[in-house]
Structure formats: structure tokens, C-alpha cells
Motif scaffolding. Structure first.
Motif, PDB file in Angstrom:
ATOM      1  N   UNK A  82      35.561 -38.006 -98.193  1.00 24.88           N
ATOM      2  CA  UNK A  82      36.510 -37.931 -98.917  1.00 24.88           C
ATOM      3  C   UNK A  82      37.575 -37.235 -98.214  1.00 24.88           C
ATOM      4  N   UNK A  83      37.565 -36.336 -97.659  1.00 23.72           N
ATOM      5  CA  UNK A  83      38.556 -35.464 -96.968  1.00 23.72           C
ATOM      6  C   UNK A  83      39.350 -36.404 -95.915  1.00 23.72           C
ATOM      7  N   UNK A  84      38.659 -37.208 -95.303  1.00 20.68           N
ATOM      8  CA  UNK A  84      39.089 -38.061 -94.312  1.00 20.68           C
ATOM      9  C   UNK A  84      39.922 -39.038 -95.136  1.00 20.68           C
ATOM     10  N   UNK A  85      39.748 -39.567 -96.203  1.00 21.86           N
ATOM     11  CA  UNK A  85      40.384 -40.503 -97.212  1.00 21.86           C
ATOM     12  C   UNK A  85      41.674 -39.826 -97.515  1.00 21.86           C
ATOM     13  N   UNK A  86      41.654 -38.530 -97.906  1.00 18.67           N
ATOM     14  CA  UNK A  86      42.749 -37.763 -98.654  1.00 18.67           C
ATOM     15  C   UNK A  86      43.723 -37.582 -97.167  1.00 18.67           C
ATOM     16  N   UNK A  87      43.352 -37.483 -96.071  1.00 14.34           N
ATOM     17  CA  UNK A  87      44.424 -37.318 -94.768  1.00 14.34           C
ATOM     18  C   UNK A  87      44.839 -38.667 -94.567  1.00 14.34           C
ATOM     19  N   UNK A  88      44.380 -39.857 -94.606  1.00 15.92           N
ATOM     20  CA  UNK A  88      44.816 -41.085 -94.519  1.00 15.92           C
ATOM     21  C   UNK A  88      45.686 -41.552 -95.490  1.00 15.92           C
ATOM     22  N   UNK A  89      45.354 -41.245 -96.974  1.00  9.70           N
ATOM     23  CA  UNK A  89      46.319 -41.386 -97.740  1.00  9.70           C
ATOM     24  C   UNK A  89      47.630 -40.411 -97.702  1.00  9.70           C
ATOM     25  N   UNK A  90      47.707 -39.233 -97.553  1.00 13.11           N
ATOM     26  CA  UNK A  90      48.795 -38.349 -97.115  1.00 13.11           C
ATOM     27  C   UNK A  90      49.593 -39.103 -95.861  1.00 13.11           C
ATOM     28  N   UNK A  91      48.972 -39.319 -94.916  1.00 12.34           N
ATOM     29  CA  UNK A  91      49.615 -39.934 -93.981  1.00 12.34           C
ATOM     30  C   UNK A  91      50.398 -41.213 -94.256  1.00 12.34           C
ATOM     31  N   UNK A  92      49.916 -42.069 -95.087  1.00 13.55           N
ATOM     32  CA  UNK A  92      50.574 -43.393 -95.376  1.00 13.55           C
ATOM     33  C   UNK A  92      51.713 -42.865 -96.541  1.00 13.55           C
ATOM     34  N   UNK A  93      51.534 -41.928 -97.384  1.00 14.96           N
ATOM     35  CA  UNK A  93      52.679 -41.554 -98.288  1.00 14.96           C
ATOM     36  C   UNK A  93      53.795 -41.025 -97.596  1.00 14.96           C
ATOM     37  N   UNK A  94      53.588 -40.279 -96.226  1.00 14.42           N
ATOM     38  CA  UNK A  94      54.725 -39.641 -95.712  1.00 14.42           C
ATOM     39  C   UNK A  94      55.345 -40.622 -95.022  1.00 14.42           C
ATOM     40  N   UNK A  95      54.783 -41.733 -94.349  1.00 16.77           N
ATOM     41  CA  UNK A  95      55.274 -42.746 -93.615  1.00 16.77           C
ATOM     42  C   UNK A  95      55.995 -43.735 -94.132  1.00 16.77           C
ATOM     43  N   UNK A  96      55.590 -44.039 -95.444  1.00 20.33           N
ATOM     44  CA  UNK A  96      56.460 -44.989 -96.080  1.00 20.33           C
ATOM     45  C   UNK A  96      57.544 -44.586 -97.219  1.00 20.33           C
ATOM     46  N   UNK A  97      58.686 -45.335 -96.948  1.00 20.15           N
ATOM     47  CA  UNK A  97      59.589 -45.051 -98.040  1.00 20.15           C
ATOM     48  C   UNK A  97      59.700 -45.957 -99.134  1.00 20.15           C
ATOM     49  N   UNK A  98      59.521 -45.420-100.208  1.00 18.90           N
ATOM     50  CA  UNK A  98      59.572 -46.180-101.449  1.00 18.90           C
ATOM     51  C   UNK A  98      60.904 -47.415-101.337  1.00 18.90           C
ATOM     52  N   UNK A  99      60.298 -48.749-101.482  1.00 11.82           N
ATOM     53  CA  UNK A  99      61.411 -49.681-101.349  1.00 11.82           C
ATOM     54  C   UNK A  99      61.144 -50.694 -99.987  1.00 11.82           C
ATOM     55  N   UNK A 100      60.835 -49.953 -99.285  1.00 14.50           N
ATOM     56  CA  UNK A 100      60.577 -50.496 -97.926  1.00 14.50           C
ATOM     57  C   UNK A 100      59.251 -50.299 -97.217  1.00 14.50           C
ATOM     58  N   UNK A 101      58.166 -50.349 -98.056  1.00 14.56           N
ATOM     59  CA  UNK A 101      56.861 -49.912 -97.770  1.00 14.56           C
ATOM     60  C   UNK A 101      56.358 -51.206 -96.815  1.00 14.56           C
TER      61      UNK A 101
END
Length: 236
Positions: free
Chosen positions: A163-182
Motif C-alpha cells: 500500500x505504501x508503494x502504491x501511495x508513492x507511485x500515485x504521488x509521483x504520477x500526480x506530481x508529474x502530470x499537469x491537468x489538461x495535458x496528462x
């Protein structure tokens, strides 16, 4: 300190004046920041944090969402402890009790007095600038408590590590993607992770009701907070 806490109790007790409560909460925040262990050790007692603060979450007081969230932030922050010799066992009990009821606490990335949910069912809350989101009690099972064996704890911890690893991956994706140009691939993975993390959070809430092992409860609470933060980030 005793006189100060007594005065704060008087202002918070059975008070329906929202302006007075708001000012009292701001004063309490200021006192916590600037006073030492003698003051802090009094506000973390049940007769203050539960009997005065948490009681204000009752619908009869109809507190604005930001004030409800400020109260929950106090409880969550105090339960994590203070610098110095302050016994936080009573406020930690209150915190765990609220978690077991399914109360959703503010994410740690909000401001100190910042936001999220009341301890009552069917309550809706949102940050002032966001769309409203449901913030209600989870339907939790009731039943006998459970003392996990070392083997069960080991298995649970491996699941929590996932679960912690999934949280880290989710956080990384959220930081790297800008809304509108995902990135479409990132978004597909994000949706799968979101479902997995949501299911894990529901399981953690069920375990918090039944598990007796103190060290396991502490770990469950921490992972639940991490999950809560990343799920909120995804919703935003």
C-alpha cells in the motif's frame, strides 16, 4: 495553565455562538504554539479534547466546515505528540476512537487550522474553493476484537508495504502530470491505483475496529493517513 484551560472550557461549553467559538479556537491554537508542557498536558486530557472540543462536532452546534476541520486537526496533531514531556495517551485514545467511527481527518498538507469532516453521518464538507465532497462515516462492521499472531502481523505488514508503494507511485504520477495535458498511460495506471488504494483503506478501517495489537494499530493509522492524503490529492 489551569486557569487558562478553565477559561477556554467555559467559552467552548454549550456555546452556539460561532464567532466566539472561532476566536476561542484561534486563541487555543496560539496558546498551544507559545505555551509549554504545563499548558499542553491539560488540553490533551479527555475532559478537554473530547468533552469540550469533539462535542462541538455535534450537528446541533452546526459549526462551519472549516471550524470542524480545525478541531479535527487539533486532535490529530496532538495525538502525534509534543516536544517535551507531555503524556498524549488520552488524546490518542480519542483520535483512535474517531478513526474507528470512520471520521475522515484533514490531510497533513492542509494548513494547521485547516480542513475536513465532521464525526456525524451524512455530513458534507469541502475546502472553500473546491467542489463539495462526501465526508461521512464508513459503515464499519461490529464484532469481537482480534489479537493477531506474529504470522498474521507479518502478512499484514507486507500488504501495508505494498500500500505504501502504491501511495508513492500515485504521488509521483500526480506530481508529474499537469491537468489538461496528462499522459494517458499514467492516467490509466492512476485509476487502477486509486481503486486499489481505496479498497485498502476500507480494509484498514475494518481492521482498526477489530485489531487489539497496539503496534499494529499505530502502523494502520499511519498508512491510513498516507492513503487519505494521496486519495484527496487524486480527487482534487
Amino acid at each position: 495553565p489551569k486557569d487558562a484551560v478553565k477559561a477556554l472550557k467555559k467559552k467552548l461549553s454549550k456555546n452556539c455562538n460561532h464567532k466566539e467559538i472561532r476566536l476561542t479556537l484561534s486563541l487555543l491554537d496560539m496558546c498551544i504554539e507559545n505555551c509549554g508542557p504545563r499548558f499542553q498536558s491539560l488540553v490533551v486530557k479527555k475532559d478537554f479534547c473530547k468533552d469540550k472540543l469533539v462535542k462541538l462536532l455535534n450537528p446541533r452546534y452546526n459549526l462551519p466546515i472549516d471550524m470542524q476541520e480545525k478541531i479535527l486537526t487539533f486532535i490529530m496533531t496532538w495525538a502525534r505528540g509534543f516536544q517535551g514531556m507531555v503524556d498524549v495517551s488520552e488524546v490518542k485514545e480519542v483520535y483512535i476512537e474517531l478513526l474507528k467511527k470512520g471520521v475522515e481527518f484533514p490531510s497533513s498538507d492542509t494548513s494547521r487550522g485547516g480542513p475536513k469532516t465532521s464525526s456525524q453521518p451524512s455530513t458534507k464538507s469541502s475546502p472553500p474553493s473546491a467542489n463539495p465532497a462526501k465526508r461521512s462515516l464508513l459503515p464499519l462492521p461490529t464484532g469481537p476484537t482480534l489479537l493477531l499472531t506474529p504470522e498474521q502481523i507479518g502478512k499484514l505488514y507486507s500488504e501495508l508495504d505494498m500500500a505504501k508503494m502504491n501511495v508513492r507511485v500515485m504521488s509521483s504520477i500526480l506530481k508529474e502530470n499537469v491537468p489538461g495535458s496528462e499522459n494517458p498511460d499514467d492516467m490509466n495506471l492512476l485509476q487502477k491505483l486509486y481503486k486499489t488504494c481505496r479498497m485498502m483503506q476500507e480494509r484498514i478501517m475494518e481492521l482498526l475496529v477489530t485489531v487489539e495489537n497496539e503496534d499494529v494499530i499505530v502502523e494502520l493509522i499511519q498508512v491510513n493517513e498516507d492513503l487519505n492524503n494521496v486519495l484527496l490529492g487524486h480527487e482534487r
